[in-house]
Design an enzyme around this catalytic site. Sequence first.
Site, PDB file in Angstrom:
ATOM      1  N   CYS A  94       1.074  -1.276  -0.082  1.00  0.00           N
ATOM      2  CA  CYS A  94      -0.048   0.158  -0.486  1.00  0.00           C
ATOM      3  C   CYS A  94       0.792   1.409   0.119  1.00  0.00           C
ATOM      4  CB  CYS A  94      -1.209  -0.085   1.677  1.00  0.00           C
ATOM      5  SG  CYS A  94      -2.313   1.193   1.088  1.00  0.00           S
ATOM      6  N   ARG A 131     -12.606   6.403  -1.592  1.00  0.00           N
ATOM      7  CA  ARG A 131     -11.667   5.807  -1.622  1.00  0.00           C
ATOM      8  C   ARG A 131     -11.548   4.093  -2.264  1.00  0.00           C
ATOM      9  NH1 ARG A 131      -7.783   7.369   1.820  1.00  0.00           N
ATOM     10  NH2 ARG A 131      -6.338   5.620   2.361  1.00  0.00           N
ATOM     11  N   HIS A 195      -3.808  -5.511   2.623  1.00  0.00           N
ATOM     12  CA  HIS A 195      -3.408  -5.393   3.574  1.00  0.00           C
ATOM     13  C   HIS A 195      -4.039  -6.949   4.677  1.00  0.00           C
ATOM     14  CE1 HIS A 195      -1.641  -1.303   4.095  1.00  0.00           C
ATOM     15  NE2 HIS A 195      -2.694  -1.069   3.543  1.00  0.00           N
TER      16      HIS A 195
HETATM   17  N1  GLN Z   1      -1.384   7.718   0.403  1.00  0.00           N
HETATM   18  C1  GLN Z   1      -2.355   6.682   0.667  1.00  0.00           C
HETATM   19  C2  GLN Z   1      -3.083   6.263   0.208  1.00  0.00           C
HETATM   20  O1  GLN Z   1      -4.078   6.407   0.593  1.00  0.00           O
HETATM   21  C3  GLN Z   1      -1.330   5.659   1.943  1.00  0.00           C
HETATM   22  C4  GLN Z   1      -2.563   4.222   2.028  1.00  0.00           C
HETATM   23  C5  GLN Z   1      -2.676   2.839   3.242  1.00  0.00           C
HETATM   24  O2  GLN Z   1      -1.372   2.623   2.727  1.00  0.00           O
HETATM   25  N2  GLN Z   1      -3.680   2.200   3.634  1.00  0.00           N
HETATM   26  O3  GLN Z   1      -3.409   5.791  -1.355  1.00  0.00           O
END
Ligand code: GLN
Length: 265
Positions: A94, A131, A195
Amino acid sequence: MELRICHLYPDLLNLYGDRGNVTTLVRRAQWRGISVRVIEARLDDPVDPDASDLFFIGGGEDRQQRLAAPDLRGVKGPALREAAAAGAAILAVCGGYQLLGHYYRPAGGPDLMGLGVLDLHTVHPGPGSRRIIGNIVVREAGAGRILVGFENHGGRTYLGSGARPIGTAIVGSGNNGQDRGEGAVWRSVYGTYLHGPLLPKNPWLADELTAAALRRRYGNTAGEVALAPLPDVEEHRAAAAAAGRAGARGLSWPAAHAQTPERPA
Ligand code: GLN
């Protein structure tokens, strides 16, 4: 044999139990009688490209990424690029994955320049954008092995011709929600949005990273190292349960290795 792991930014980049990936690598090596050394490299700590064969970077939000990015490029960059080019394995998740690319353009503020070891870039579409959150199931390109995990990112990642996706998202979004690609691979460098942590439920990828790391140090002229099979009964049960919860149907995992002795606790 000794598996030499370097855990980068363990205190800074560790979302959703990403640290469990290192625990998995350590335990699977020990179950096979392979000794393990884990070095932790924090901000300002230099990295020796020859001392470790497997590097791990976890996830973090923009704030943590902003702290890590200049250190990753400046303090550790040359050593990591040298290690990767010499066959060392890297797994980045990520926020860490985004920083292995050329740059990450956040919703606000300047671009974060990445290590550039993976040919990709990441763009956050801006404040108020959707998101990408949820369970994800990926079918690996080629062999078709399955990865299960959880994704939560605002950034959309786009691969160049120098990297290929790990696989195709059959549930969830993956890199950018457009081309269904998930993750990126170049040599033994892997980046992914998964994750969970990722490796306990996806032991084949743990073993792929371990084999690459051991091959770098101990491989014969054919470049092979043999990893003894592990039963992986609970691991595959966990993966199947996660895939089922995510709504993926009709997937199967390899049968347990019947001859493998019970592994030590
Ligand atoms: N900055 C990142 C995003 O939201 C990383 C997110 C994460 O590691 N969960 O795209």
